[in-house]
Design an enzyme around this catalytic site. Structure first.
Site, PDB file in Angstrom:
ATOM      1  CB  CYS A   1       7.590 -26.540   7.522  1.00  0.00           C
ATOM      2  SG  CYS A   1       6.799 -27.150   9.016  1.00  0.00           S
TER       3      CYS A   1
ATOM      4  CG  HIS B   1       5.482 -22.134   8.084  1.00  0.00           C
ATOM      5  ND1 HIS B   1       5.230 -22.728   6.867  1.00  0.00           N
ATOM      6  CD2 HIS B   1       5.257 -23.086   9.013  1.00  0.00           C
ATOM      7  CE1 HIS B   1       4.860 -23.979   7.051  1.00  0.00           C
ATOM      8  NE2 HIS B   1       4.870 -24.222   8.346  1.00  0.00           N
TER       9      HIS B   1
ATOM     10  CD  GLU C   1       5.912 -19.917   4.720  1.00  0.00           C
ATOM     11  OE1 GLU C   1       7.081 -19.872   5.139  1.00  0.00           O
ATOM     12  OE2 GLU C   1       5.233 -20.962   4.756  1.00  0.00           O
TER      13      GLU C   1
END
Ligand code: GLN
Length: 537
Positions: A383, A509, A511
């Site tokens: 990001c 993202h 993650e």
């Protein structure tokens, strides 16, 4: 539709005992026996969601596919269970009041005085039950944030009491997570704080069915008996939760202690042997690494693990997948300057530049990108980290000296990162970013394609600014490419440096979508590239 069983998880004595992990572990055990389970978190704070909270306050803000900005515990739920959570899985006092006030303004309570009981508690109950909507769940685990006795959690606990009253004790239960402190001066484990917190629960009309006791020492049968007698729970319902090496040990520990067994007994559901082969296989790989690599996480919230929780967990999953131990070195971007950069980064096998907001620490992030690019260290920009990778390339390679993001310098000469048009009119800060799942089409022959092994992916977003496509021709070339973009809007999703062993910047993202059973391909391949660098040293 199934009539689900309700499990409420409350906390006593102190916060931060790991209610989220215990809830997720129990859910994992039940799910591994073929039951359909989901978890939700009720947060007593007044913010409508944690999106506007500083990570120092409450840790990372976790984002779901449907674009809800939620508590980081939802990340644990998804990582343990491989389920998709949604806005229904995290309810705050702020959201409850907002809903009730909206209803009041619409005239839904016309003529009535709107009160905590019944209006607020009804809204809470509706939100608890609503999780089952269409999901056909066998069990709903509801974790109540905070500690019993807090003023702000009272309406939630009252709503829990009412749900238990309405559903019947055979269809609902309370698991109380508590701390058994060890006094080293006298060498004793103390049960009194737990007795008090169970008593506080009773004053609120709630009886603990099971005690999960966090402890650093083994609980003797004598202590367990004492807890059972004074807290009014069965002996086998006093569950020890001893400190463990990794949170991923907790499901196994809870199974050994019989948490799933007593839960299913309570509901008269026949217990079967949980199938945890895949989980144990992951644990085995996690605990028997062949090598150890150093990854630098360059960010500005480096003092607290919770701020980058999902990134750290994704690295653990990716490490286990590659059978390598990933040691994360926190690098404070604010203090990275040209004199100390080599000292801080030269030993690293891979560098991640973290997401973030605002000006603080940005120069250091850009320096870290440059260092990774020039020294051919595997790089992952997430990001804001991807945005900084673009700015670095624009400034240092393309000589666009004033390239910047309008988040940092509103009137900059070359806004290579700029506000999306749809964002320009927005005034409110809460819930107004580009949030949740968006598609991305990946170009073939890229590191991203190698990782995902497919063309169309969907990843979660949480940002306002974007690559400014007016600069495409000036920035991208055969060395710095757009490896993925949104098929409809053409917004840039992934950039890659092709003259580098592994250099990937993602606007989304990754993650948020890594789990024990499905480690994220971007992290897996980043760790693989970092391991390669380590082995070639
Ligand atoms: N601050 C940047 C934006 O809003 C990046 C956000 C992030 O890293 N999550 O676009």
């Amino acid at each position: 539709m199934n009539k689900p069983k309700y499990i409420f998880v409350t906390g006593g004595v102190t916060s931060s005992l790991g209610k989220g992990i215990v809830s997720a572990s129990l859910a994992r055990l039940l799910q591994s026996q073929g039951l359909n389970v989901s978890i939700q978190k009720l947060d007593p704070y007044i913010n409508v969601d944690p999106g506007t909270l500083n990570p120092y306050e409450h840790g990372e803000c976790y984002v779901t596919d449907d674009g809800a900005e939620t508590d980081l515990d939802l990340g644990h739920y998804e990582r343990f269970l491989s389920i998709n959570t949604s806005q229904k899985n995290n309810i705050t006092t702020g959201k409850i009041y907002q809903n009730v006030i909206e209803k009041e303004r619409k005239g839904e309570f016309l003529g009535k005085t709107v009160q905590v009981i019944p209006h607020i508690t009804n809204e809470i109950k509706e939100n608890i039950r609503n999780l089952n909507n269409k999901n056909n769940l066998d069990l709903i685990i509801t974790e109540i944030g905070g500690t019993v006795g807090d003023i702000e959690s009272l309406p939630f606990l009252e709503a829990v009491r009412q749900v238990i009253y309405e559903e019947g004790p055979e269809n609902s239960m309370v698991i109380h997570l508590t701390l058994i402190p060890y006094l080293s001066a006298t060498g004793e484990l103390k049960t009194k704080p737990t007795q008090h917190s169970v008593k506080t629960l009773m004053e609120l009309g709630l009886k603990a069915d099971v005690l999960v006791c966090r402890t650093e020492k083994v609980l003797s049968d004598e202590i367990k008996n004492k807890l059972a007698l004074f807290c009014n729970v069965r002996f086998d319902c006093v569950i020890q939760s001893i400190d463990v090496e990794t949170i991923y040990d907790v499901p196994i520990k809870m199974m050994d202690e019989g948490l799933d067994k007593v839960t299913l007994e309570k509901f008269n559901i026949k217990k079967s042997e949980p199938n945890l082969d895949k989980w144990k296989n992951f644990l085995h790989r996690l605990k028997n690494p062949t090598h150890q690599i150093n990854i630098g996480l360059v960010g500005k919230y480096v003092e607290l693990d919770d701020s980058y929780k999902s990134i750290l967990e994704s690295l653990i999953h990716a490490g286990a997948e590659n059978e390598v131990k990933v040691v994360v070195n926190s690098v404070h971007s604010e203090y990275l300057d040209k004199d100390n950069i080599s000292k801080n980064l030269s030993q690293l096998d891979g560098i991640i530049v973290a997401p973030g907001f605002g000006q603080r620490g940005l120069d250091g992030k850009i320096r870290a990108v440059e260092y990774a690019r020039v020294n051919k260290i595997p790089f992952l920009g997430i990001c804001l980290g991807m945005q900084m990778a673009v700015i670095e390339y624009a400034r240092n390679v393309k000589k666009i000296r004033y390239a910047n993001s309008t988040e940092i310098s509103e009137k900059c000469k070359d806004p290579v990162i700029d506000l999306m048009t749809s964002q320009k009119e927005i005034v409110n800060k809460g819930g107004t970013m580009r949030l949740g799942a968006w598609d991305c089409e990946i170009e073939k022959n890229t590191k991203s394609y190698e990782s995902y092994k497919k063309k169309l992916i969907s990843e979660r977003h949480r940002h306002r600014y974007e690559f400014n496509n007016n600069y495409s021709d000036r920035i991208f070339d055969d060395k710095f490419i757009v490896a993925g973009s949104n098929p409809d809007t053409k917004l840039v999703e992934i950039v890659e440096n092709t003259h580098h062993p592994w250099f990937v910047g993602v606007q989304f993202h990754p993650e948020y979508k890594s789990s024990v059973y499905n480690p994220h391909p971007i992290f897996v391949n980043f760790v693989k590239a970092s391991l390669k660098k380590y082995l070639n040293k």
